[in-house]
Design an enzyme around this catalytic site. Structure first.
Site, PDB file in Angstrom:
ATOM      1  N   LYS A  55      28.204  -4.442 -28.784  1.00 44.24           N
ATOM      2  CA  LYS A  55      29.165  -3.991 -27.773  1.00 44.24           C
ATOM      3  C   LYS A  55      28.694  -4.408 -26.376  1.00 44.24           C
ATOM      4  O   LYS A  55      29.488  -4.875 -25.553  1.00 44.24           O
ATOM      5  CB  LYS A  55      29.342  -2.463 -27.858  1.00 44.24           C
ATOM      6  CG  LYS A  55      30.137  -2.052 -29.093  1.00 44.24           C
ATOM      7  CD  LYS A  55      30.071  -0.570 -29.419  1.00 44.24           C
ATOM      8  CE  LYS A  55      30.767  -0.316 -30.751  1.00 44.24           C
ATOM      9  NZ  LYS A  55      30.667   1.042 -31.273  1.00 44.24           N
ATOM     10  N   GLN A  99      28.134   6.450 -29.211  1.00 44.02           N
ATOM     11  CA  GLN A  99      28.072   5.935 -30.586  1.00 44.02           C
ATOM     12  C   GLN A  99      27.858   7.080 -31.575  1.00 44.02           C
ATOM     13  O   GLN A  99      26.997   7.932 -31.391  1.00 44.02           O
ATOM     14  CB  GLN A  99      26.931   4.902 -30.681  1.00 44.02           C
ATOM     15  CG  GLN A  99      26.829   4.180 -32.005  1.00 44.02           C
ATOM     16  CD  GLN A  99      27.995   3.239 -32.294  1.00 44.02           C
ATOM     17  OE1 GLN A  99      28.658   2.741 -31.379  1.00 44.02           O
ATOM     18  NE2 GLN A  99      28.269   3.015 -33.561  1.00 44.02           N
ATOM     19  N   ASP A 122      37.216   5.044 -27.026  1.00 41.22           N
ATOM     20  CA  ASP A 122      37.190   5.240 -28.480  1.00 41.22           C
ATOM     21  C   ASP A 122      38.471   5.919 -28.962  1.00 41.22           C
ATOM     22  O   ASP A 122      38.722   5.974 -30.163  1.00 41.22           O
ATOM     23  CB  ASP A 122      36.032   6.187 -28.817  1.00 41.22           C
ATOM     24  CG  ASP A 122      34.963   5.514 -29.643  1.00 41.22           C
ATOM     25  OD1 ASP A 122      35.222   4.424 -30.156  1.00 41.22           O
ATOM     26  OD2 ASP A 122      33.882   6.108 -29.766  1.00 41.22           O
TER      27      ASP A 122
HETATM   28  N1  GUN Z   1      30.450   4.588 -35.335  1.00 39.84           N
HETATM   29  C1  GUN Z   1      31.113   3.823 -36.256  1.00 39.84           C
HETATM   30  N2  GUN Z   1      32.321   3.471 -35.779  1.00 39.84           N
HETATM   31  C2  GUN Z   1      32.429   4.003 -34.550  1.00 39.84           C
HETATM   32  C3  GUN Z   1      33.442   3.972 -33.554  1.00 39.84           C
HETATM   33  O1  GUN Z   1      34.512   3.367 -33.705  1.00 39.84           O
HETATM   34  N3  GUN Z   1      33.158   4.649 -32.414  1.00 39.84           N
HETATM   35  C4  GUN Z   1      31.999   5.321 -32.227  1.00 39.84           C
HETATM   36  N4  GUN Z   1      31.827   5.958 -31.086  1.00 39.84           N
HETATM   37  N5  GUN Z   1      31.036   5.374 -33.116  1.00 39.84           N
HETATM   38  C5  GUN Z   1      31.252   4.704 -34.280  1.00 39.84           C
END
Ligand code: GUN
Length: 297
Positions: A55, A99, A122
């Site tokens: 990311k 995350q 998100d």
């Molecule tokens: N962990 C796995 N997929 C995601 C996601 O789309 N967002 C977040 N914040 N954590 C994740």
């Protein structure tokens, strides 16, 4: 035997990232606005570390302001909430992503609900889920957004199509069902208690599998010619006993891919499908958030 066309996540994600990079450049040139993304990683979960690094790299490559906050697994909830509030107030930051999963002892819900909904790239805050359910402008979770981009690229207008979503999670199943509804599909959400799941799935022109059960969807669950979007990312041991004994694993989706290829019209592979779209959609959401916050059309 006919063979499904493969929907290539790599190609679609690259195209989307290129479009985002172009838009970031235009925002900088025309409005002096640089979209900013903050990613928060708590602890040292190996998969999360890989996702967070990706990311950070992709947001920088798109020309964004990008910061990653790494906190130890034993950080207090107060300290984490303090960081989220600080990011909420930071004018250089337009998107905040914490995350998941968080280490035990931290209340995920409390932390997500502390993120400013306008910076919740998100799309997990209840305000964004509510806005989505009411068809109002919202920030939409990245994986469902990726599914819809792939479907639109593959099928064009989705109006009137029968869509079945397997799975009702907050992260994927529920939002993807809402988005399909907004696109004028007739939507069924199936789940672990659905009776005769195979027959329900066979009605689908669009089948979205988001259950997290390796290769559960078999060829005879799929209507011939249907478009199959496989959201599953399941790590399973190799069938080859030598590799299995070495502890090697491979990634498979929720769909029995090889047999499904003979029935579906279009299908996303795992790996190489929806998973690759998620980061590209995060960048897209960050641009959307930045434009809304700055009042740029
Ligand atoms: N962990 C796995 N997929 C995601 C996601 O789309 N967002 C977040 N914040 N954590 C994740």
């Amino acid at each position: 035997m006919s063979q499904a066309q493969i929907i290539d996540g790599k190609v679609t994600a690259e195209r989307l990232r290129a479009e985002v990079a172009k838009e970031v450049a235009a925002l900088k040139a025309q409005h002096g606005l640089q979209p900013g993304l903050a990613v928060v990683l708590v602890g040292e979960d190996p998969a999360s570390q890989v996702y967070v690094r990706s990311k950070g790299e992709h947001s920088k490559a798109a020309g964004m302001h990008s910061v990653t906050h790494r906190l130890p697994a034993d950080v207090s909830e107060d300290e984490l909430l303090g960081l989220v509030r600080q990011l909420n107030a930071d004018p250089a930051i337009h998107g905040i992503l914490v995350q998941l999963p968080l280490p035990k002892g931290l209340d995920e819900k409390a932390i997500i609900e502390t993120i400013d909904p306008n910076k919740d790239v998100d799309g997990l805050h209840v305000v964004n889920a509510g806005r989505l359910a009411q068809g109002l402008p919202s920030l939409v979770p990245c994986t469902p957004l990726g599914c819809m981009t792939m479907l639109r690229e593959t099928l064009g207008d989705l109006s009137g199509k029968r869509a079945v979503v397997i799975g009702r999670s907050v992260l994927v199943g529920k939002p993807v069902a809402q988005l399909l509804l907004q696109a004028d599909c007739t939507v069924t959400v199936a789940h672990s208690r659905t009776q005769d799941l195979a027959a329900v799935c066979r009605e689908a022109d669009i089948l979205v599998a988001a259950v997290g059960r390796p290769q559960m969807v078999k060829a005879d669950w799929i209507k011939p010619g249907a478009t199959v979007i496989d959201v599953g990312i399941n790590r399973v041991p190799f069938r080859d006993p030598v590799k299995a004994a070495e502890g090697k694993t491979k990634l498979v989706g929720d769909v029995a891919y090889k047999e499904a290829l003979a029935v579906a019209g279009h299908i996303t592979p795992v790996p190489g499908g929806v998973g690759l779209m998620t980061v590209a959609c995060l960048l897209q959401n960050t641009v959307t958030a930045a434009k809304r916050i700055a009042g740029v059309a």
